[in-house]
Design an enzyme around this catalytic site. Structure first.
Site, PDB file in Angstrom:
ATOM      1  N   GLY B  69       0.803  -1.221   0.000  1.00 58.42           N
ATOM      2  CA  GLY B  69       0.000   0.000   0.000  1.00 58.42           C
ATOM      3  C   GLY B  69       0.837   1.273   0.000  1.00 58.42           C
ATOM      4  CG  ASN B 149      -6.102   3.797   8.026  1.00 61.85           C
ATOM      5  OD1 ASN B 149      -6.395   4.768   7.312  1.00 61.85           O
ATOM      6  ND2 ASN B 149      -5.158   3.845   8.935  1.00 61.85           N
ATOM      7  CB  SER B 197      -1.853  -3.360   1.083  1.00 59.02           C
ATOM      8  OG  SER B 197      -0.911  -4.038   1.873  1.00 59.02           O
ATOM      9  CB  THR B 235      13.962  -9.842  -9.698  1.00 58.89           C
ATOM     10  OG1 THR B 235      15.052  -9.629 -10.587  1.00 58.89           O
ATOM     11  CG2 THR B 235      13.495 -11.291  -9.792  1.00 58.89           C
ATOM     12  CB  CYS B 322       0.705   6.215  24.434  1.00 60.66           C
ATOM     13  SG  CYS B 322       1.088   7.376  25.723  1.00 60.66           S
TER      14      CYS B 322
HETATM   15  C1  LIG Z   1      -5.529   2.897   4.220  1.00 61.32           C
HETATM   16  C2  LIG Z   1      -4.140   2.352   4.178  1.00 61.32           C
HETATM   17  N1  LIG Z   1      -3.315   2.732   3.188  1.00 61.32           N
HETATM   18  C3  LIG Z   1      -2.055   2.265   3.110  1.00 61.32           C
HETATM   19  C4  LIG Z   1      -1.544   1.382   4.031  1.00 61.32           C
HETATM   20  C5  LIG Z   1      -0.126   0.913   3.895  1.00 61.32           C
HETATM   21  O1  LIG Z   1      -0.075  -0.365   3.338  1.00 61.32           O
HETATM   22  P1  LIG Z   1       1.240  -1.265   3.461  1.00 61.32           P
HETATM   23  O2  LIG Z   1       1.305  -1.707   4.878  1.00 61.32           O
HETATM   24  O3  LIG Z   1       1.003  -2.396   2.524  1.00 61.32           O
HETATM   25  O4  LIG Z   1       2.395  -0.434   3.057  1.00 61.32           O
HETATM   26  C6  LIG Z   1      -2.371   0.968   5.078  1.00 61.32           C
HETATM   27  C7  LIG Z   1      -1.860   0.035   6.108  1.00 61.32           C
HETATM   28  O5  LIG Z   1      -1.404   0.417   7.171  1.00 61.32           O
HETATM   29  C8  LIG Z   1      -3.693   1.462   5.158  1.00 61.32           C
HETATM   30  O6  LIG Z   1      -4.498   1.092   6.144  1.00 61.32           O
END
Ligand SMILES: Cc1ncc(COP(=O)(O)O)c(C=O)c1O
Lengths: 123, 388
Positions: B69, B149, B197, B235, B322
């Site tokens: 991601g 997220n 991801s 690769t 924290c």
């Molecule tokens: C919304 C979102 N974007 C991007 C990422 C990053 O993905 P990756 O852990 O594969 O780099 C995350 C994961 O933490 C995510 O929740």
């Protein structure tokens, strides 16, 4: 991240809560930062007879609150005010560096409680 | 152990692992090699590409494998910015993006780009009118996450797609949290780019993809031997890619059954946790990921909450300072209007296919006790009060 001792004091905090009787309280921290500590002391003669605390904060904040009660109880005010952040961290076998200043508030809280006690007695 | 942190990562599905294993062993070829071992790897990668494309209604040629991601979001945003810098230097995103989007944008700001960070409402939704009025002649890219997220809020991507299509800008979405949990269709959403991801969908870590619509021109991040159509040299991570493809296939096949069940479980958790006093839900009450619940508990701090839950065998996460490396509470919770002291006391629970009714019942038994235990230790019982 945390030592065994920190986890022990966090999971089984010593002398938690506001004591039924106390002479002074030291309030430190800031809710905006996420850590607030109230340290309560009961003084007999010149000695800390009882000590308790109320803390909102992370495991480091709670474990240092717990640890200072063990370090300060029975000490004279002069001895107790010499307890440093480092003493508390050492007694816990160390704290993560990032927690050293933000959550390690207990020494400041105790100093403030002693200060407030002296002000009260002088009056 | 009861794992309720699936938005952080997921275990690799056993079927996915079995599918991957030969590519660590006898099928170790380099997909660029002409010999049959190499061609076997090449074929496996192309099969994975088809599986991934199918889930998001794209053409396989539009899928570019990456390390996950973070790289996909960097690639989309920097790639368009560098390729299109002569057309304009304005980018639009939101205040609640993942750090890998926000920090990429900040990095571009230092290099002469201008970024608009859209506000969100108290539920975490952007305002379409706001987006419309922020679009300019020189806007080259709009990047908005499909499902957040932390708080799980789901943006109306079709509406966003319609709006952005009226402009010259490209539209990118981070679908890391939504894919295999919600329907994702690059055509209906009129997307130019989309990030996925693998480790969030029961696939291996360190692999993912960027979907790039045919005709969209990006500059690569990694230059080299010309892998992935010259856009992502290096690769290929063959075992990772085949695992990712299989995880996408399984996740999408199982979605129609798995998500309604998890949503019901999540709703039960939500209904009961909200019975605890001085507690509220963060994020949108309906427009949210079916697996996500995010609460704030007043008067306590999230790290302590997570560690006490962990001691009772429940794995969850928090937006407390924290738990972060920055010592700042979650920017997402602040953006939806929480005070810092309220953001510190947040708890995120994200469910996955292994979670059962029994898990939810155990959580509902333990969580109120743990909250109450921490509140007993807290100096605040009514409000945060005056501070001296
Ligand atoms: C919304 C979102 N974007 C991007 C990422 C990053 O993905 P990756 O852990 O594969 O780099 C995350 C994961 O933490 C995510 O929740």
């Amino acid at each position: 991240m945390y030592t065994q001792k920190v986890i022990d004091h966090f999971m089984n905090p010593r002398n938690k809560g506001k004591p039924r009787e106390y002479d002074a309280v030291g309030k430190v921290g800031n809710p905006i930062c996420g850590d607030v500590m109230y340290i309560y002391i009961k003084v007999n003669g010149n000695r800390i007879e009882n000590i308790g605390w109320e803390t909102m904060g992370c495991a480091a904040a709670i474990s240092t609150s717990s640890m200072i009660t063990e370090l300060a109880r029975g000490k004279t005010l002069e001895e107790a005010e010499k307890i440093t952040k480092k003493d508390i961290a050492d007694a816990l076998d160390g704290l993560p560096p990032i927690k050293m200043h933000c959550s390690n508030l207990a020494a400041d809280g105790l100093k403030k409680a002693i200060e407030n006690y002296r002000k009260k007695v002088e009056k | 152990m009861i794992y309720m942190d699936h938005s952080a990562t997921t275990p690799v599905d056993k079927r996915v692992l079995d599918f991957m294993l030969p590519y660590f062993g006898e099928k170790y070829g380099n997909a660029s090699s002409l010999h049959s071992l190499g061609q076997e790897a090449k074929k496996a990668i192309e099969e994975a590409r088809v599986k991934v494309a199918k889930v998001i209604h794209a053409d396989p040629s539009e899928i570019y494998f990456t390390s996950g991601g973070t790289e996909s979001n960097n690639f989309a945003i920097k790639g368009v910015s560098f390729a299109d810098k002569d057309k304009g230097k304005h980018i639009i995103t939101t205040k609640i993006e993942h750090d890998c989007v926000l920090n990429t944008c900040k990095w571009l700001e230092k290099r002469g780009f201008e970024v608009t960070y859209l506000d969100v409402d108290k539920h975490g939704l952007i305002d379409i009118g706001d987006l419309e009025s922020s679009l300019r002649e020189d806007t080259i890219l709009v990047s908005i996450t499909h499902a957040n997220n932390e708080i799980g809020t789901v943006q109306d991507m079709e509406e966003i797609g319609k709006t952005v299509k009226e402009s010259n800008a490209y539209l990118h979405t981070d679908a890391v949290q939504s894919v295999t949990k919600l329907p994702v269709d690059v055509k209906k959403m009129r997307l130019d780019m989309l990030s996925i991801s693998s480790h969030k969908i029961f696939g291996p870590k360190g692999v993912g993809c960027l979907h790039i619509r045919k005709g969209v021109k990006l500059d690569p991040l990694a230059h080299g031997g010309g892998h992935e159509g010259g856009l992502r040299s290096g690769t290929e991570n063959v075992s990772g890619i085949v695992g990712f493809g299989e995880a996408m296939k399984i996740g999408e096949e199982e979605r129609p059954k798995a998500m309604p069940r998890l949503q019901k479980l999540r709703d039960k958790i939500m209904d009961n946790v909200l019975k605890i006093d001085n507690t509220w839900l963060n994020g949108h009450p309906q427009k949210r990921l079916p697996i996500n619940a995010n609460f704030s508990f007043k008067f306590i701090e999230g790290e302590s909450l997570v560690l006490l839950l962990d001691a009772k065998g429940i794995e969850a996460s928090t937006g407390s300072a924290c738990s972060s490396k920055s010592l700042k509470p979650s920017h997402v919770l602040l953006a939806i209007g929480l005070k810092p002291e309220e953001a510190h006391g947040s708890l995120r629970l994200t469910l996955g296919k292994d979670n059962t009714e029994k898990d939810a019942d155990y959580l509902l038994e333990v969580l109120p006790e743990v909250v109450s235990e921490l509140r007993k230790m807290s100096p605040f019982k009514k409000d945060y009060g005056e501070f001296e």
